[in-house]
Design a protein around this motif. Structure first.
Motif, PDB file in Angstrom:
ATOM      1  N   SER A  84       0.771  -1.251  -0.105  1.00 50.88           N
ATOM      2  CA  SER A  84      -0.028   0.098  -0.117  1.00 50.88           C
ATOM      3  C   SER A  84       0.802   1.269   0.063  1.00 50.88           C
ATOM      4  CB  SER A  84      -0.973   0.097   1.339  1.00 50.88           C
ATOM      5  OG  SER A  84      -0.315  -0.060   2.330  1.00 50.88           O
ATOM      6  N   ASP A  85       2.146   1.328   0.329  1.00 52.24           N
ATOM      7  CA  ASP A  85       3.206   2.417   0.168  1.00 52.24           C
ATOM      8  C   ASP A  85       3.583   2.541  -0.869  1.00 52.24           C
ATOM      9  OD1 ASP A  85       4.853   0.191   0.324  1.00 52.24           O
ATOM     10  OD2 ASP A  85       5.783   0.805   2.227  1.00 52.24           O
ATOM     11  N   GLY A  86       3.382   1.945  -1.969  1.00 54.74           N
ATOM     12  CA  GLY A  86       3.920   1.881  -3.434  1.00 54.74           C
ATOM     13  C   GLY A  86       4.996   0.912  -3.717  1.00 54.74           C
ATOM     14  N   GLN A  87       5.377   0.248  -2.607  1.00 55.08           N
ATOM     15  CA  GLN A  87       6.576  -0.711  -2.875  1.00 55.08           C
ATOM     16  C   GLN A  87       6.187  -2.049  -3.501  1.00 55.08           C
ATOM     17  OE1 GLN A  87       9.966  -0.359  -0.134  1.00 55.08           O
ATOM     18  NE2 GLN A  87       8.222   0.226   1.337  1.00 55.08           N
ATOM     19  N   ILE A 145      11.438  -3.755   5.078  1.00 56.38           N
ATOM     20  CA  ILE A 145      10.022  -3.886   5.264  1.00 56.38           C
ATOM     21  C   ILE A 145       9.719  -4.769   6.290  1.00 56.38           C
ATOM     22  CG2 ILE A 145       7.992  -4.730   4.198  1.00 56.38           C
ATOM     23  CD1 ILE A 145       9.316  -3.942   1.644  1.00 56.38           C
ATOM     24  N   SER A 146       8.648  -4.551   7.402  1.00 54.29           N
ATOM     25  CA  SER A 146       8.413  -5.484   8.359  1.00 54.29           C
ATOM     26  C   SER A 146       7.513  -6.462   7.884  1.00 54.29           C
ATOM     27  CB  SER A 146       7.856  -4.762   9.566  1.00 54.29           C
ATOM     28  OG  SER A 146       9.037  -3.547  10.022  1.00 54.29           O
ATOM     29  N   ILE A 202       2.645 -11.807   6.810  1.00 60.13           N
ATOM     30  CA  ILE A 202       2.197 -10.446   6.663  1.00 60.13           C
ATOM     31  C   ILE A 202       2.760  -9.251   6.678  1.00 60.13           C
ATOM     32  CG2 ILE A 202       0.102  -8.892   7.359  1.00 60.13           C
ATOM     33  CD1 ILE A 202      -1.101 -11.390   9.081  1.00 60.13           C
ATOM     34  N   PRO A 203       2.922  -8.436   5.669  1.00 60.78           N
ATOM     35  CA  PRO A 203       3.760  -7.310   5.602  1.00 60.78           C
ATOM     36  C   PRO A 203       2.901  -6.088   6.546  1.00 60.78           C
ATOM     37  CG  PRO A 203       2.668  -7.375   3.264  1.00 60.78           C
ATOM     38  CD  PRO A 203       2.377  -8.679   4.215  1.00 60.78           C
ATOM     39  N   VAL A 204       3.954  -5.464   7.314  1.00 60.22           N
ATOM     40  CA  VAL A 204       3.154  -4.630   8.146  1.00 60.22           C
ATOM     41  C   VAL A 204       4.314  -3.296   8.220  1.00 60.22           C
ATOM     42  CG1 VAL A 204       1.836  -6.068   9.581  1.00 60.22           C
ATOM     43  CG2 VAL A 204       4.140  -5.687  10.211  1.00 60.22           C
ATOM     44  N   ASP A 253       2.116  -1.804  13.054  1.00 65.01           N
ATOM     45  CA  ASP A 253       1.565  -2.917  12.838  1.00 65.01           C
ATOM     46  C   ASP A 253       0.454  -2.950  11.737  1.00 65.01           C
ATOM     47  OD1 ASP A 253       1.981  -5.643  13.613  1.00 65.01           O
ATOM     48  OD2 ASP A 253       0.206  -5.516  14.928  1.00 65.01           O
ATOM     49  N   LYS A 254       0.374  -1.904  10.998  1.00 65.85           N
ATOM     50  CA  LYS A 254      -0.586  -1.868  10.094  1.00 65.85           C
ATOM     51  C   LYS A 254      -0.351  -2.684   8.835  1.00 65.85           C
ATOM     52  CE  LYS A 254      -3.085   1.350   6.902  1.00 65.85           C
ATOM     53  NZ  LYS A 254      -3.129   2.847   6.426  1.00 65.85           N
TER      54      LYS A 254
END
Length: 288
Positions: free
Chosen positions: A195-198, A226-227, A270-272, A276-277
């Motif tokens: 969602s951040d474009g990456q 990335i988390s 899950i990428p966050v 934790d979003k």
């Protein structure tokens, strides 16, 4: 290798985890062939004979002592994990040496004659006025898959600043036979737009009784990883413990979860973000 004032720290976990009582220190800049100064309480737990479960099948006992004008250095044990070498040593400085727990050793480790190191972390623990325990976690890239690895371990200096005139050097054969049997490799090969474009591609997940590592690529250079979190079918969540880049372009990464062995049937990867979003869809993975 980086100089002493370029030392790195591993990323701080958000949840309490077995065997980790306190966290990491220093700056967060992720670079190939980097150095970290870190409390390795989790690493220490693997060398503690009272720790359950028993990790003795993954250890190689050394017990070799070398003495020079700095003192007596004993390499006690070595343990091979997935693309990681864990070292347990003892140091007895000579009486007039100005030494304390804030001095760190970062050994050079050659595997079958090659240097695979991407991050080198260390901790010094004072036991008495004349005895210190030295722990190291040396993260590697693509370790050879031989059942026995020939390790050339060289303690050449401390804090990357003070050279040791007569370095402590150890040549040993370390077994990873049992680890290779117990290791779980989960191919993923999934690309996701965040969602951040990456855009990233998760290549695989590798899990051992010691740790679980996610390997992924990004389409652009990342100076902060990335988390990810891992969620099992019963709702338990793990946050990653450390991340490290695997190439100079900062596009290939390893993300490590300590004390997680993916043996259950269902997990979600899950990428966050830092809050934790969720940044993208969950990837379903299966354990052993």
């Amino acid at each position: 290798m980086l100089s002493g004032d370029q030392r790195l720290s591993e990323d701080e976990p958000k949840n309490n985890r077995l065997c980790k009582k306190w966290f990491l220190i220093a700056l967060s800049i992720l670079v190939v062939s980097s150095v970290i100064i870190v409390n390795l309480s989790f690493v220490a737990s693997f060398f503690n004979t009272s720790h359950e479960p028993d990790f003795s099948t993954y250890k190689t006992t050394v017990g070799q002592t070398i003495e020079n004008n700095f003192g007596r250095f004993t390499l006690n044990e070595v343990m091979v994990d997935n693309n990681q070498i864990l070292l347990n040593a003892s140091f007895e400085p000579v009486e007039d040496l100005d030494f304390d727990y804030q001095i760190f050793f970062f050994p050079q480790v050659l595997v079958n004659g090659q240097d695979y190191t991407v991050r080198n972390g260390g901790q010094t623990i004072k036991q008495t006025e004349s005895n210190y325990t030295i722990y190291n976690s040396v993260k590697m890239r693509d370790l050879p898959q031989n059942e026995t690895l020939k390790l050339d371990i060289r303690y050449n200096d401390w804090n990357w600043e003070k050279p040791i005139d007569q370095p402590w050097g150890f040549k040993i054969d370390a077994s990873q036979k049992q680890l290779l049997k117990d290791r779980i490799i989960i191919p993923v090969n999934k690309t996701m737009s965040l969602s951040d474009g990456q855009v990233i591609k998760v290549e695989k997940v590798v899990s051992t009784p010691i740790s679980t590592t996610i390997y992924f690529q990004s389409t652009q250079s990342l100076y902060e990883s990335i988390s990810f979190k891992i969620l099992n079918d019963s709702g338990k969540t793990w946050r990653y413990d450390s991340s490290y880049t695997l190439n100079e372009e900062h596009t290939m990464w390893g993300m490590r979860f300590d004390a997680l062995y993916v043996k259950e049937k269902k997990y979600q990867l899950i990428p966050v973000d830092a809050q934790d979003k969720e940044l993208g869809p969950a990837i379903q993975i299966s354990g052993k």
